[in-house]
Design an enzyme around this catalytic site. Structure first.
Site, PDB file in Angstrom:
ATOM      1  N   GLY A  71       0.810  -1.219   0.000  1.00 41.74           N
ATOM      2  CA  GLY A  71       0.000   0.000   0.000  1.00 41.74           C
ATOM      3  C   GLY A  71       0.841   1.265   0.000  1.00 41.74           C
ATOM      4  CB  THR A  72       3.884   2.234   1.863  1.00 37.43           C
ATOM      5  OG1 THR A  72       3.264   1.945   3.121  1.00 37.43           O
ATOM      6  CG2 THR A  72       4.776   3.442   1.988  1.00 37.43           C
ATOM      7  CD  GLN A 180      -7.091  -1.270   7.393  1.00 37.32           C
ATOM      8  OE1 GLN A 180      -7.735  -2.287   7.616  1.00 37.32           O
ATOM      9  NE2 GLN A 180      -5.880  -1.081   7.890  1.00 37.32           N
ATOM     10  CB  SER A 200      -1.619  -3.705   1.371  1.00 34.16           C
ATOM     11  OG  SER A 200      -0.551  -4.287   2.063  1.00 34.16           O
ATOM     12  CB  THR A 238      13.109  -9.845 -10.350  1.00 34.42           C
ATOM     13  OG1 THR A 238      14.283  -9.575 -11.117  1.00 34.42           O
ATOM     14  CG2 THR A 238      12.609 -11.246 -10.633  1.00 34.42           C
ATOM     15  CB  CYS A 327       3.917   3.431  11.514  1.00 30.19           C
ATOM     16  SG  CYS A 327       2.811   3.030  10.187  1.00 30.19           S
TER      17      CYS A 327
HETATM   18  N1  PLP Z   1      -3.033   2.471   3.967  1.00 33.35           N
HETATM   19  C1  PLP Z   1      -3.713   2.037   5.026  1.00 33.35           C
HETATM   20  C2  PLP Z   1      -5.095   2.555   5.273  1.00 33.35           C
HETATM   21  C3  PLP Z   1      -3.154   1.096   5.897  1.00 33.35           C
HETATM   22  O1  PLP Z   1      -3.847   0.676   6.963  1.00 33.35           O
HETATM   23  C4  PLP Z   1      -1.852   0.617   5.631  1.00 33.35           C
HETATM   24  C5  PLP Z   1      -1.195  -0.349   6.541  1.00 33.35           C
HETATM   25  O2  PLP Z   1      -1.018  -0.097   7.719  1.00 33.35           O
HETATM   26  C6  PLP Z   1      -1.172   1.108   4.508  1.00 33.35           C
HETATM   27  C7  PLP Z   1      -1.798   2.021   3.692  1.00 33.35           C
HETATM   28  C8  PLP Z   1       0.209   0.667   4.167  1.00 33.35           C
HETATM   29  O3  PLP Z   1       0.215  -0.578   3.505  1.00 33.35           O
HETATM   30  P1  PLP Z   1       1.539  -1.439   3.450  1.00 33.35           P
HETATM   31  O4  PLP Z   1       1.784  -1.960   4.814  1.00 33.35           O
HETATM   32  O5  PLP Z   1       1.243  -2.518   2.467  1.00 33.35           O
HETATM   33  O6  PLP Z   1       2.623  -0.545   2.964  1.00 33.35           O
END
Ligand code: PLP
Length: 384
Positions: A71-72, A180, A200, A238, A327
C-alpha cells in the site's frame, strides 16, 4: 495460554491455503518471469493469471493492475507521479489519511509548488462533502483528490461513488487508499468513477510486502521505480512471484467467503461494543458508528495511571490490540487521527480489529482483561 489477536487492521495472519500457494510458488515457480525459457514462461503465466484474477474480482481490465510492494509504494506512486505525469497542481486530502498518503502529500507541499488543501472533518471524522465541493469549485488548477475508503484507526467509510461523482463533475482526478477495504467490501471499478486505488495483501490474509495499484487507462502514469521493463514498463524489479500468487489466492478466498466472514466479524464487534458499554459506561466510541468498517472498533478510556499502561497490560494478559496505526503504536506516540478529530486530551484510544479467526470466547476474555487492567472506579457511573 493462546494469544488473542485483535489487531487485524495492522496486519492479518497468513491463511493456511495462501501459505500453501506461496510455498508452491517459491519452490516451483523460481524462474524469472522475464526469462524466455520454460521456467521463466511458467512463472510469467502464473503472474499473469494472478493479475487476471485481481482484475476480474475488481472489475478492472488487466492492463490497469500493477503489482507493487504494498500500500505504501502504491500510494506514493499515484500521488507523486500524478504531479509529475498528469500536471496536477493541487491536492485535496484529509488529516486522517494513513501516513503513506499524508507524508507523500506533505512532501509535495514542502518540496514542489503543489498547493494542498485539507478537507474539513466532523467530530466523528466524516468528510464534510459540502466543503469538498466548495474546494473543488474554488480553483481551475488540475486537482487530485486523495481520500481513503476506510480509516485504519477509526474505521470510517467514505462513499466512493459520491466523492468520485463530485470529482468527475469538477474534472479532478480521484485516488482512494482502499487498503483496509479490499477483500472486505465489493468494489466494482467498471462502474465506480475513480482513477486510482491501492491494495495490500497482508490486510486480507495474504503475504506481507506485496500489493497492487489500479491505474485507470485514461489516467495512466509513468513508472515510480525505474529499472527493467517489468510490469509492462511500469515498475522495475524482478516480480515477487510468490507474493503475487499469494495476493491473488488471498483475494479469491476473501471474495468466496466475504459474506460469512462479515457476518461473523459483525457479531464479534457488536458483542464487544455491548460488553464495553455495559462495563465501562464512560468509554467513548471514536469514529462513526453507522458508517464504520465492520472489522474496527476504536474506544477511548479516560485518563488514569492504569489507563496509560493499558496496551502493555493487555499484551501481558495475552491480548494484542493497538493504540494507533502500526507504525505509531510501537512507540505509543498517540494518534494523528484521534488528534485530528478532536480526541479528549489524555484519554487512551484502543483499537480492536477483528478477523474471521476470532471467536466470541476471545471477546469475553478480552472484556475480563479490560476489567482487570482498568481502575475499578472506571467501572462505575457515566463520565461527566
Ligand atoms: N493504507 C492504510 C489505510 C493502511 O492501513 C496501511 C497499513 O497499515 C497502509 C496504507 C500501508 O500498507 P503497506 O503496509 O502494504 O505498505
Amino acid at each position: 495460554m493462546p494469544r488473542i489477536f485483535f489487531d487485524n487492521a495492522s496486519t492479518t495472519p497468513l491463511d493456511p491455503a495462501v501459505a500453501e500457494a506461496v510455498t508452491m510458488a517459491m519452490q516451483e515457480l523460481y524462474g524469472n518471469p522475464s526469462s524466455i525459457h520454460a521456467e521463466g514462461r511458467k512463472a510469467r503465466n502464473a503472474v499473469e493469471q494472478a493479475r487476471k484474477t485481481v482484475a476480474q474480482l475488481l472489475g478492472a481490465s488487466i492492463g490497469e493492475i500493477f503489482f507493487t510492494s504494498g500500500g505504501t509504494e502504491s500510494s506514493n506512486m499515484v500521488i507523486k507521479n500524478a504531479v509529475r505525469d498528469l500536471g496536477v497542481k493541487r491536492i485535496i486530502s484529509s488529516r486522517i489519511e494513513h501516513h503513506c498518503v499524508l507524508h507523500s502529500v506533505e512532501a509535495l507541499e514542502k518540496h514542489t509548488n503543489v498547493q494542498v488543501e485539507w478537507v474539513q472533518l466532523d467530530s466523528q471524522g466524516r468528510v464534510n462533502l459540502e466543503h469538498l465541493e466548495a474546494l473543488l469549485q474554488g480553483s481551475t488548477a488540475i486537482t487530485l483528490v486523495s481520500l481513503m475508503h476506510a480509516n485504519n484507526e477509526i474505521g470510517n467509510l467514505l462513499d466512493l461513488h459520491v466523492v468520485g461523482t463530485l470529482c468527475r463533475q469538477y474534472d479532478a482526478y480521484f485516488h482512494s487508499d482502499t487498503v483496509q477495504t479490499i477483500g472486505y467490501y465489493l468494489i466494482d471499478l467498471s462502474t465506480l468513477p475513480i482513477d486510482f486505488i491501492t491494495g495490500s495483501a497482508h490486510k486480507f490474509f495474504g503475504p506481507k510486502g506485496t500489493g497492487f495499484v489500479f491505474i485507470r487507462n485514461e489516467a495512466m502514469l509513468r513508472p515510480f521505480i525505474d529499472g527493467g521493463g517489468q510490469e509492462r514498463n511500469m515498475r522495475g524489479g524482478t516480480e515477487n512471484t510468490p507474493g503475487i500468487i499469494g495476493l491473488a489466492k488471498a483475494l479469491e478466498l476473501a471474495y468466496e467467503h466475504m459474506v460469512q466472514r462479515r457476518t461473523h466479524i459483525e457479531q464479534l464487534r457488536q458483542l464487544l461494543l455491548t460488553r464495553i458499554q455495559d462495563a465501562f459506561p464512560m468509554a467513548v466510541l471514536y469514529g462513526s458508528p453507522e458508517y464504520g468498517h465492520y472489522k474496527i472498533l476504536n474506544v477511548g478510556f479516560p485518563p488514569s495511571p492504569k489507563t496509560d499502561m493499558l496496551l502493555l497490560n493487555l499484551d501481558i494478559a495475552g491480548i494484542s490490540v493497538s493504540g494507533g496505526s502500526a507504525c505509531t503504536s510501537g512507540a505509543d506516540a498517540g494518534s494523528h487521527v484521534i488528534d485530528a478529530i478532536g480526541g479528549l486530551p489524555g484519554w487512551k484510544a484502543v483499537r480492536f480489529s477483528f478477523s474471521h479467526f476470532n471467536t466470541a470466547e476471545e471477546v469475553e476474555t478480552a472484556v475480563q482483561a479490560l476489567k482487570t487492567c482498568l481502575p475499578s472506579d472506571l467501572l462505575a457511573s457515566r463520565w461527566v
